[in-house]
Design a protein around this motif. Structure first.
Motif, PDB file in Angstrom:
ATOM      1  N   SER A  24       0.833  -1.193   0.000  1.00  0.00           N
ATOM      2  CA  SER A  24       0.000   0.000   0.000  1.00  0.00           C
ATOM      3  C   SER A  24       0.868   1.244   0.000  1.00  0.00           C
ATOM      4  O   SER A  24       1.948   1.256   0.598  1.00  0.00           O
ATOM      5  N   GLU A  25       0.374   2.285  -0.640  1.00  0.00           N
ATOM      6  CA  GLU A  25       1.028   3.592  -0.568  1.00  0.00           C
ATOM      7  C   GLU A  25       0.633   4.300   0.724  1.00  0.00           C
ATOM      8  O   GLU A  25       1.234   5.298   1.091  1.00  0.00           O
ATOM      9  N   ASP A  26      -0.399   3.769   1.405  1.00  0.00           N
ATOM     10  CA  ASP A  26      -0.952   4.440   2.575  1.00  0.00           C
ATOM     11  C   ASP A  26      -0.735   3.709   3.892  1.00  0.00           C
ATOM     12  O   ASP A  26      -0.708   4.343   4.942  1.00  0.00           O
ATOM     13  N   GLN A  37      -6.697   7.770   6.866  1.00  0.00           N
ATOM     14  CA  GLN A  37      -7.374   6.540   7.253  1.00  0.00           C
ATOM     15  C   GLN A  37      -7.994   6.625   8.650  1.00  0.00           C
ATOM     16  O   GLN A  37      -8.446   5.625   9.201  1.00  0.00           O
ATOM     17  N   THR A  44     -10.743   7.865   4.567  1.00  0.00           N
ATOM     18  CA  THR A  44     -10.513   7.435   3.186  1.00  0.00           C
ATOM     19  C   THR A  44      -9.902   6.042   3.163  1.00  0.00           C
ATOM     20  O   THR A  44      -8.883   5.797   3.814  1.00  0.00           O
ATOM     21  N   SER A  45     -10.513   5.140   2.405  1.00  0.00           N
ATOM     22  CA  SER A  45      -9.935   3.803   2.279  1.00  0.00           C
ATOM     23  C   SER A  45      -8.551   3.908   1.646  1.00  0.00           C
ATOM     24  O   SER A  45      -8.313   4.737   0.777  1.00  0.00           O
ATOM     25  N   PRO A  46      -7.616   3.074   2.099  1.00  0.00           N
ATOM     26  CA  PRO A  46      -6.250   3.176   1.590  1.00  0.00           C
ATOM     27  C   PRO A  46      -6.073   2.527   0.218  1.00  0.00           C
ATOM     28  O   PRO A  46      -6.852   1.665  -0.182  1.00  0.00           O
ATOM     29  N   HIS A  47      -5.018   2.940  -0.450  1.00  0.00           N
ATOM     30  CA  HIS A  47      -4.565   2.257  -1.657  1.00  0.00           C
ATOM     31  C   HIS A  47      -4.102   0.864  -1.248  1.00  0.00           C
ATOM     32  O   HIS A  47      -3.435   0.701  -0.231  1.00  0.00           O
ATOM     33  N   ALA A  92      -6.627   4.666  -3.454  1.00  0.00           N
ATOM     34  CA  ALA A  92      -7.107   5.321  -2.237  1.00  0.00           C
ATOM     35  C   ALA A  92      -8.476   5.918  -2.525  1.00  0.00           C
ATOM     36  O   ALA A  92      -8.697   6.495  -3.591  1.00  0.00           O
TER      37      ALA A  92
END
Length: 178
Positions: A24-26, A37, A44-47, A92
């Motif tokens: 993930s980038e997040d 998150q 916001t849902s993560p990448h 994301a």
């Protein structure tokens, strides 16, 4: 909460299946979640991107679960399934807002906040919780439940239909009230 008393992860009682990779980038393994998150900050849902799953995979499911929530049964933040096997990445925000990036046919069920989307981290003040993001490789195009199913019902189906699993665990500590 001491490490020894931490509740089990959501799939600890499921049959063993091969693991694969999710990145993930997040979300970074063991690291604090980004503000995006967190429920009150970005929600916001993560990448998420995954690879190395079993060749016979026909669809995917993605969940986010907090096993440390003070409920006696954890807290489901996100459950989405029937993601086509051709989709190996969610940007994301795919599970938030207008659901841009969530593939056609994917099904989200009501999380423990009561909404059919991603709900970010929100532990009680001063408590550190784990947020388990799991990608399941599934043996059928359609898992079976519909959008009115509970998270537990989806988990029941995943127990019998998961070919493989990948997970990332982020953490977050609720801001102190002082």
């Amino acid at each position: 909460m001491s490490e020894l008393k931490r509740p089990p992860l959501p799939h600890d009682f499921h049959p063993e299946v091969p693991s694969f990779t999710v990145v993930s980038e997040d979300v970074r393994e063991g690291a604090v979640l980004k503000d995006a998150q967190v429920y009150a900050a970005g929600n916001t849902s993560p990448h998420l991107r995954w690879e190395g799953f079993p060749a016979e995979t026909k669809s995917f499911a993605v969940t986010c679960f907090d096993p440390d929530a003070p409920t006696g049964s954890g807290f489901w933040h996100w459950v989405v399934f029937d993601i086509p096997a051709s989709v190996t990445e969610l940007p994301a925000g795919a599970g938030s807002g207008k659901f841009e990036g969530l593939p056609a046919g994917a099904v989200q069920v009501r999380n423990d906040y009561g909404s059919k989307d991603f709900g970010g981290a929100a532990p009680p003040a001063g408590e550190s919780h784990r947020y388990v993001f799991t990608v399941y490789a599934v043996d059928s195009e359609k898992l079976g439940p519909d959008a009115d199913a509970s998270c537990a019902a989806v988990g029941f189906h995943l127990r019998f239909h998961a070919l493989g699993r990948a997970q990332l665990i982020g953490t977050y500590t609720g801001p102190s009230n002082s």
